[in-house]
Motif scaffolding. Structure first.
Motif, mmCIF file in Angstrom:
data_model
loop_
_atom_site.group_PDB
_atom_site.id
_atom_site.type_symbol
_atom_site.label_atom_id
_atom_site.label_comp_id
_atom_site.label_asym_id
_atom_site.label_seq_id
_atom_site.Cartn_x
_atom_site.Cartn_y
_atom_site.Cartn_z
ATOM 1 N N PRO A 291 0.810 -1.217 0.000
ATOM 2 C CA PRO A 291 0.000 0.000 0.000
ATOM 3 C C PRO A 291 0.843 1.268 0.000
ATOM 4 N N GLU A 292 1.959 1.246 0.714
ATOM 5 C CA GLU A 292 2.826 2.423 0.772
ATOM 6 C C GLU A 292 3.468 2.701 -0.585
ATOM 7 N N GLN A 293 3.893 1.656 -1.265
ATOM 8 C CA GLN A 293 4.496 1.839 -2.586
ATOM 9 C C GLN A 293 3.486 2.382 -3.583
ATOM 10 N N LEU A 294 2.268 1.853 -3.563
ATOM 11 C CA LEU A 294 1.244 2.333 -4.486
ATOM 12 C C LEU A 294 0.921 3.796 -4.225
ATOM 13 N N THR A 295 0.813 4.155 -2.963
ATOM 14 C CA THR A 295 0.543 5.552 -2.622
ATOM 15 C C THR A 295 1.654 6.453 -3.138
ATOM 16 N N GLN A 296 2.892 6.013 -3.016
ATOM 17 C CA GLN A 296 4.008 6.830 -3.473
ATOM 18 C C GLN A 296 4.016 6.983 -4.985
ATOM 19 N N VAL A 297 3.688 5.912 -5.723
ATOM 20 C CA VAL A 297 3.621 5.991 -7.187
ATOM 21 C C VAL A 297 2.555 7.007 -7.603
ATOM 22 N N ILE A 298 1.382 6.912 -6.979
ATOM 23 C CA ILE A 298 0.298 7.848 -7.311
ATOM 24 C C ILE A 298 0.689 9.264 -6.939
ATOM 25 N N ARG A 299 1.296 9.424 -5.768
ATOM 26 C CA ARG A 299 1.656 10.769 -5.306
ATOM 27 C C ARG A 299 2.618 11.449 -6.276
ATOM 28 N N GLN A 300 3.655 10.726 -6.699
ATOM 29 C CA GLN A 300 4.642 11.335 -7.593
ATOM 30 C C GLN A 300 4.005 11.764 -8.908
ATOM 31 N N ALA A 301 3.200 10.891 -9.504
ATOM 32 C CA ALA A 301 2.571 11.240 -10.777
ATOM 33 C C ALA A 301 1.572 12.388 -10.598
ATOM 34 N N HIS A 302 0.782 12.321 -9.553
ATOM 35 C CA HIS A 302 -0.217 13.365 -9.287
ATOM 36 C C HIS A 302 0.452 14.716 -9.093
ATOM 37 N N GLU A 303 1.508 14.745 -8.320
ATOM 38 C CA GLU A 303 2.175 16.021 -8.040
ATOM 39 C C GLU A 303 2.870 16.583 -9.270
ATOM 40 N N GLU A 304 3.188 15.730 -10.243
ATOM 41 C CA GLU A 304 3.775 16.211 -11.494
ATOM 42 C C GLU A 304 2.707 16.611 -12.508
ATOM 43 N N GLY A 305 1.448 16.494 -12.127
ATOM 44 C CA GLY A 305 0.356 16.954 -12.986
ATOM 45 C C GLY A 305 -0.256 15.915 -13.875
ATOM 46 N N TRP A 306 0.139 14.649 -13.724
ATOM 47 C CA TRP A 306 -0.387 13.606 -14.584
ATOM 48 C C TRP A 306 -1.760 13.129 -14.112
ATOM 49 N N GLN A 307 -2.608 12.741 -15.049
ATOM 50 C CA GLN A 307 -3.750 11.898 -14.734
ATOM 51 C C GLN A 307 -3.186 10.532 -14.364
ATOM 52 N N VAL A 308 -3.817 9.847 -13.404
ATOM 53 C CA VAL A 308 -3.316 8.554 -12.953
ATOM 54 C C VAL A 308 -4.376 7.487 -13.193
ATOM 55 N N CYS A 309 -3.951 6.344 -13.728
ATOM 56 C CA CYS A 309 -4.815 5.189 -13.949
ATOM 57 C C CYS A 309 -4.195 4.005 -13.204
ATOM 58 N N VAL A 310 -4.976 3.335 -12.374
ATOM 59 C CA VAL A 310 -4.461 2.205 -11.597
ATOM 60 C C VAL A 310 -5.296 0.964 -11.889
#
Length: 574
Positions: A359-378
């Protein structure tokens, strides 16, 4: 399942492409500018007038019309024949619908172009083979035509839903192909089967140790069974197979795009760009430079984020014909492969599947992409994986809210009402692999999950009732590209095996299902300039032979596609 969301498949495709750099290329090549289509001068008259049929607009303010006018690839008028008469001139081309139905071009919001790598392999899957006997017959027919020693390569095999004795063993494969190495790849991406000739060619013997992260199947006496588990075990065999050239792969991608256009698509969204490596983007740029008949976009895989950053890629890279706004991650595996992560164990099992990330790794992946302005698909199939994904999105969005993020959950297969409410609060949207219901529904109900959980499979009606904005997708090559078939699956929820309906309460109207492959798919893919027939939108259109809201529900998939138009140009004609 999503084949590319699978470590075994990742490893396999890396091997498929590494030896001849089929999709190769360093991050540096990604800095080359994308192809930009020629901009046509605007003409002050109506170039096109579509009339004499039914128009379904997907515009809530004007759901139906009689005619559509366009100039320079843009729609300038939607209304009655009399309302648009003033836009005509002697030079206007009249497109006679001849009683057909005009809709916005159809969009598949989740597919994978990379799997054209296998399209010239023998299809051993359940969608073209009615029984296991048919699979064996197809393999034997290919062996009969092959030169001695030539590889027999087959894919898409699925024991879960192939009727008959689907027990693949070494004796059967040796009987099918005594003089040819045979490689049978399962659709789940984790398992393959080979015969004795293939074992000999690859140099794998009883004494060969299992590779790290892979296994050669053995019986109780230690003898090889021909079963291969995980990508590392595939490597000795892939090393001996011939591989396609870059030009062959590019040609196969173009053929896939042409086929999509023939099925009513004007837009595709690839949920694995950069898979198996960053050079995949370069290949797609080359294909798009040759003006295929579809609009294209997709997600960059999160496993290549360093390459994307080194190349300077940012959200919005590209243009309206080929634009990239999203990043893709995956939380679990496949429900039919029993690797989707569930709240409760699978039937007749103590296993709940597994997460691919903590769960921590997934949160970090989403956080990095989100903060860079990307739409995120999981990617999330099991209900426990969906819980984990929502938790991760919630942690990120609470810490750093962002308006109109359009973050998605891919497949979102076993979805409960409590999860729908949480998704609504976070403004998340699901995209459903609706073919799960039709092709695997009975297997889920009777063999994999049980009736209660199977009833939660792709719950389109509940998602709409809960205020979500879901879409339907093919996950090609898991199911074939065919938006009309997907509409039919969502409207009827009939199961291919037996024809029963899986949870009738989750059936939706034809109009709602059409929105999921037009306006809502355009919104979810950030194709905001299309998906609706209204003034100012791109003239991306499909002409169907019949009105899908008026035909028998089980005949929707069979409605002929007459034409597709992209930016006001006819790109397919039956």
């Amino acid at each position: 399942m999503c084949l590319s969301c699978n470590p075994g498949m990742v490893r396999f495709l890396e091997m498929m492409t590494s030896r001849r750099a089929v999709l190769g290329g360093s991050a540096a090549v990604l800095t080359a500018p994308l192809w930009l289509p020629e901009v046509r001068a605007q003409d002050p008259r109506a170039e096109l007038l579509f009339r004499n049929g039914t128009v379904i607009t997907m515009d809530p303010s004007k759901p139906r019309a009689q005619a559509v006018a366009a100039i320079g690839g843009k729609i300038i008028g939607v209304g009655s024949d009399s309302e648009l008469e003033g836009l005509r001139s002697p030079q206007t081309r009249i497109i006679d619908l001849d009683g057909g139905t005009l809709l916005p071009g159809l969009i598949d919001p989740h597919m994978h172009s990379v799997f054209v790598l296998f399209e010239n392999w023998i299809d051993a899957g359940p969608f073209v083979n009615a029984t296991m006997e048919d699979v064996v017959a197809r393999l034997k027919a290919s062996v009969a035509k092959a030169e001695p020693g030539a590889w027999i390569k087959a894919w898409q095999f699925d024991a879960t839903i192939t009727p008959g004795n689907a027990n693949i063993d070494l004796a059967l494969l040796d009987q099918i192909a005594p003089d040819n190495p045979l490689y049978l790849f399962e659709s789940n991406g984790h398992i393959a089967h080979v015969n004795s000739k293939a074992l000999a060619v690859a140099g794998v013997t009883r004494d060969t140790p299992d590779p790290p992260l892979g296994r050669f199947g053995r019986d109780a006496n230690g003898n090889l069974t021909g079963r291969l588990e995980e990508g590392a075990a595939f490597e000795p065999f892939v090393a001996k197979m011939g591989q396609p050239t870059p030009d062959e792969i590019a040609a196969a991608v173009r053929q896939l795009f042409d086929r999509a256009a023939s099925r009513g698509c004007t837009g595709l969204f690839d949920c694995a760009i950069g898979f198996p490596n960053a050079g995949h983007l370069k290949l797609l740029q080359a294909v798009m430079a040759k003006d295929p008949p579809i609009r294209f976009g997709g997600t960059l895989v999160s496993t290549q984020m360093k390459a994307w950053r080194d190349a300077g890629l940012k959200p919005g890279f590209g243009n309206d014909r080929f634009r990239i706004n999203a990043v893709k991650a995956w939380s679990d595996g496949s429900n039919q492969g029993r690797t989707g992560f569930q709240r409760q164990p699978y039937l007749k099992s103590e296993s709940r599947g597994a997460l691919n990330y903590t769960p921590e790794q997934l949160t970090q992946v989403i956080r990095q992409a989100h903060e860079e302005g990307w739409q995120v698909c999981v990617h999330s199939n099991g209900d426990a994986a969906i819980d984990t994904t929502i938790d991760a999105y919630e942690a990120v969005l609470k810490a750093k809210p962002r308006a109109d993020h359009r973050h998605r959950i891919e497949h979102c297969s076993i979805l409960h009402d409590d999860q729908i409410a949480r998704m609504k609060a976070l403004e998340l949207s699901p995209s459903f692999l609706i073919g799960h219901v039709h092709y695997w529904g009975r297997a889920f109900r009777d063999d994999i999950l049980g009736p209660e959980r199977a009833n939660r499979l792709d719950p389109c009606a509940s998602a709409l009732k809960g205020g979500l904005r879901p879409t339907l997708h093919s996950d090609w090559s898991v199911t074939d590209i065919g938006p009309l078939r997907m509409v039919e699956n969502a409207v009827t929820r009939t199961m291919r095996d037996g024809g029963e309906v899986l949870n009738p309460a989750e059936r939706i109207s034809v109009e709602a299902a059409l929105r999921m492959v037009t306006s809502d798919a355009a919104w979810q893919c950030r194709y905001d300039f299309t998906g609706v027939l209204s003034q100012g939108k791109a003239a991306d259109l499909v002409i169907l032979d019949k009105d899908p809201t008026l035909v028998d529900l089980l005949a929707i998939r069979d409605i002929p596609v007459r034409e597709t138009w992209l930016d006001g140009e006819r790109r397919f004609q039956a």
